[in-house]
Design an enzyme around this catalytic site. Sequence first.
Site, PDB file in Angstrom:
ATOM      1  CE  LYS B  79      -3.965   1.965   2.525  1.00 56.49           C
ATOM      2  NZ  LYS B  79      -4.890   1.689   3.861  1.00 56.49           N
ATOM      3  CB  SER B 154      -8.027   3.366   2.511  1.00 57.39           C
ATOM      4  OG  SER B 154      -7.293   2.735   3.409  1.00 57.39           O
ATOM      5  CB  SER B 178      -8.343   0.685   5.463  1.00 59.36           C
ATOM      6  OG  SER B 178      -9.062   1.958   5.388  1.00 59.36           O
TER       7      SER B 178
END
Lengths: 96, 472
Positions: B79, B154, B178
Amino acid sequence: MISKEEVKHIAKLARLELKEGELEKMQKELSAILDYFDLLKKANTSKLKRQPSFAKATEGQARKDEIAAKNHSLAEKIMNAFPDRKDDYIKVKAIL
Amino acid sequence: MNLLELTIKEAHDGLKKKDFSSTELTRAYLSEIKKNDKKIGAYLNLTEDLALSQAKKADEIISSGKDFEFLAGIPCSVKDAILVEGEKCTAGSKILENYVAPYDATVIKKLKSKGAVILGKTNLDEFAMGVSTENSAFKVTKNPNDLNRVAGGSSGGSAASVASKEACYSLGSDTGGSIRLPASFCGVVGLNPTYGAVSRSGLVAMASSLDQIGPIAKTVEDAEIIFKAISGKDPLDATSKDYNFEKSNLKIEGLKIGIPKEYFTDGIDPEVKKIIENIIKKAKERGVKIIEISLPNTEYAIACYYIIVPSEVSANLARFDGIKYGLSNKSSKDLFEVYLKSRGEGFGPEPKRRILVGTYALSSGYYDEYYKKAQEIRNLIREDFINAFKKVDLIFSPVSPIPAFKIGEKTNDPLSMYLMDIYTCPVKLAGIPAISLPVGKIGNLPVGLQIIGNHFQENNILSMASFIEKML
């Protein structure tokens, strides 16, 4: 409903420039979000056994106050990220 | 053999038997990304040179004939809120568009020490604020199961990269859901660890009392391998705990599973409900004891979460001031204007919204009404779980009330986005671990089961998840 003046004031506290259209949009959205928070008024927190203490979770975890080993190459990399620089200092605009 | 189908465990065995090399495996992933990712949009930045040099190093270790780690030579994605030294780290924001990470996050140091191969950095909602990756300043990640729908957020890029076979596994981060939400939407496994189980050093901070890095993987076994590799005490994160993961020999028969009655009422898609209830029924047939429990403060969780998070956001994002790093407005006449304009230009709508809500909630005259009240409610929610775990060993719930929604469907209604966190954010407020496990589909759209455990009981969660995975 939160007023436009209030949003302006908060934005200034937060050092955030909002354009004219943006200001109105935020005023509307913030009002809806803050209205939703009213839900919490009916929560009964009087019987709470423990008062909030986030520090507890980290109890006894503080590091010793010792001088850490220097890392010059890391320092250089961090300085390379300065938007404006003179020698090893950050250069900023006039404050007043 | 399709190299991209392999799990970590299978790829490890293949490397061991010299069926293929890490370089071959890495090249297979890189070429798949180049072929496929225009369509998916999982990646923001490929780290091809780094990946190939890591693969070469792994091949040298493997060919030396010595034993090697599970993660050695296996390609992963990361990420783009987690720092990888020398590579860009944007956090999905214009304010960090050209920022190059000066050091490795602790989790990256750990992966590198085990010989991991890093393919690239994946898309996310700006500063990890969102449930769909639609808040990314750069692009929207599509759901590999249906390109008209969101991948969740996310960590949407991370989940989509694993689901579309553009990475063998990924590292995401979970603040309110997330990791679990995109894992559920994309049909992969996502583990949110106990707060403190994994070091946060080198993770771009959103809400520091909630943020946790965790694995996104194809299988439960893989998630366990990754979690073992990244967890533990780190002197650079004072909230990290000395924690050695030990596999549990959980006896499934007679195990008590709690079903929170508040999670199955209004707002849940009947199809999602049916899939979760079917799993509960099947588990019961295998000897698990199902017990209805109550988490009475559930209805306050979202409001509580969306006061605490913006409050921490307003403090954490104060560091982006146009002075130390990141975007800096050059045309400003004085320092104050540098702050205003750099932040005004650099932040997108969601970070702005949260900074404003947080600044308001913490400002003089409102502190007691909002922040203090939210902290008290956070404790009530924590007590709900403490009380529940006196009666049950684990809790089952849905991950999300609905499957992946259409791109653009909710973008004009921030509050309806916030409500997506209803089953995932209470877990975070209590600081406990939970996994998202794919257990069914509505048409093409995957549905995740959430298994929640008490603090540091990742081992029990993983054992149960593995049992359910085999039962499907």
